[in-house]
Design a protein around this motif. Sequence first.
Motif, short mmCIF file in Angstrom:
data_model
loop_
_atom_site.label_atom_id
_atom_site.label_comp_id
_atom_site.label_asym_id
_atom_site.label_seq_id
_atom_site.Cartn_x
_atom_site.Cartn_y
_atom_site.Cartn_z
N TYR A 71 52.97 41.42 48.80
CA TYR A 71 54.18 42.18 49.06
C TYR A 71 54.02 43.62 48.60
O TYR A 71 53.25 43.92 47.68
N THR A 72 54.81 44.49 49.25
CA THR A 72 54.95 45.88 48.82
C THR A 72 56.43 46.17 48.68
O THR A 72 57.20 45.98 49.62
N LEU A 73 56.81 46.62 47.49
CA LEU A 73 58.18 47.05 47.22
C LEU A 73 58.16 48.57 47.26
O LEU A 73 57.41 49.21 46.52
N SER A 74 58.95 49.17 48.14
CA SER A 74 59.00 50.63 48.29
C SER A 74 60.38 51.12 47.93
O SER A 74 61.38 50.47 48.24
N TRP A 75 60.45 52.29 47.30
CA TRP A 75 61.73 52.85 46.93
C TRP A 75 61.71 54.36 47.02
O TRP A 75 60.66 54.99 47.08
N ARG A 76 62.91 54.92 47.04
CA ARG A 76 63.12 56.36 46.89
C ARG A 76 64.19 56.54 45.84
O ARG A 76 65.20 55.83 45.84
N ALA A 77 63.93 57.46 44.95
CA ALA A 77 64.90 57.77 43.90
C ALA A 77 65.12 59.27 43.88
O ALA A 77 64.27 60.05 44.31
N VAL A 78 66.27 59.68 43.37
CA VAL A 78 66.58 61.10 43.23
C VAL A 78 66.50 61.43 41.75
O VAL A 78 67.15 60.80 40.92
N GLY A 79 65.69 62.44 41.42
CA GLY A 79 65.54 62.87 40.04
C GLY A 79 66.68 63.77 39.61
O GLY A 79 67.51 64.21 40.43
N ASP A 80 66.73 64.07 38.32
CA ASP A 80 67.77 64.95 37.79
C ASP A 80 67.76 66.32 38.44
O ASP A 80 68.79 66.98 38.55
N ASP A 81 66.57 66.76 38.90
CA ASP A 81 66.46 68.08 39.52
C ASP A 81 66.77 68.05 41.02
O ASP A 81 66.67 69.05 41.70
N GLY A 82 67.14 66.88 41.55
CA GLY A 82 67.51 66.76 42.95
C GLY A 82 66.36 66.43 43.88
O GLY A 82 66.57 66.21 45.07
N HIS A 83 65.14 66.40 43.38
CA HIS A 83 63.99 66.06 44.22
C HIS A 83 63.93 64.55 44.48
O HIS A 83 64.19 63.76 43.59
N VAL A 84 63.58 64.20 45.71
CA VAL A 84 63.41 62.80 46.08
C VAL A 84 62.00 62.38 45.66
O VAL A 84 61.02 63.06 45.97
N VAL A 85 61.91 61.27 44.95
CA VAL A 85 60.63 60.76 44.47
C VAL A 85 60.43 59.36 45.04
O VAL A 85 61.18 58.46 44.72
N PRO A 86 59.42 59.19 45.92
CA PRO A 86 59.14 57.86 46.45
C PRO A 86 58.18 57.10 45.54
O PRO A 86 57.48 57.68 44.72
N GLY A 87 58.17 55.79 45.71
CA GLY A 87 57.24 54.97 44.93
C GLY A 87 57.02 53.63 45.59
O GLY A 87 57.81 53.20 46.44
#
Length: 104
Positions: A71-87
């Motif tokens: 399996y692959t679990l993929s996500w996107r999160a928004v940092g405190d500075d507003g940048h989108v960080v995928p993982g």
Amino acid sequence: MSVTKWFTGAALFLLVATAHAHAHLTAAVPARITALSLQREGEEPRKLAPLPAEMAARITIPLPKLLPGKYTLSWRAVGDDGHVVPGTLHFTVLESSASGGGGG
């Protein structure tokens, strides 16, 4: 070259390197997940929901029943500075040994 010039040059180099650095998510506090999907190898990705509506230090998302496989679990999160960080996170679910193996 004098020691002062060397330290000044080194300090400027570190400042420039830091200014061009990009953030990589290792943890988000508070966590703000904007997209989350799970994909079993050979299948289409499935969106996981519901996503939390509020920021939180920890989040819990219910998973569907997972069959054995990779399996692959993929996500996107928004940092405190507003940048989108995928993982992504890769993991394998093995068949249960409780279904029939003889033990010692």
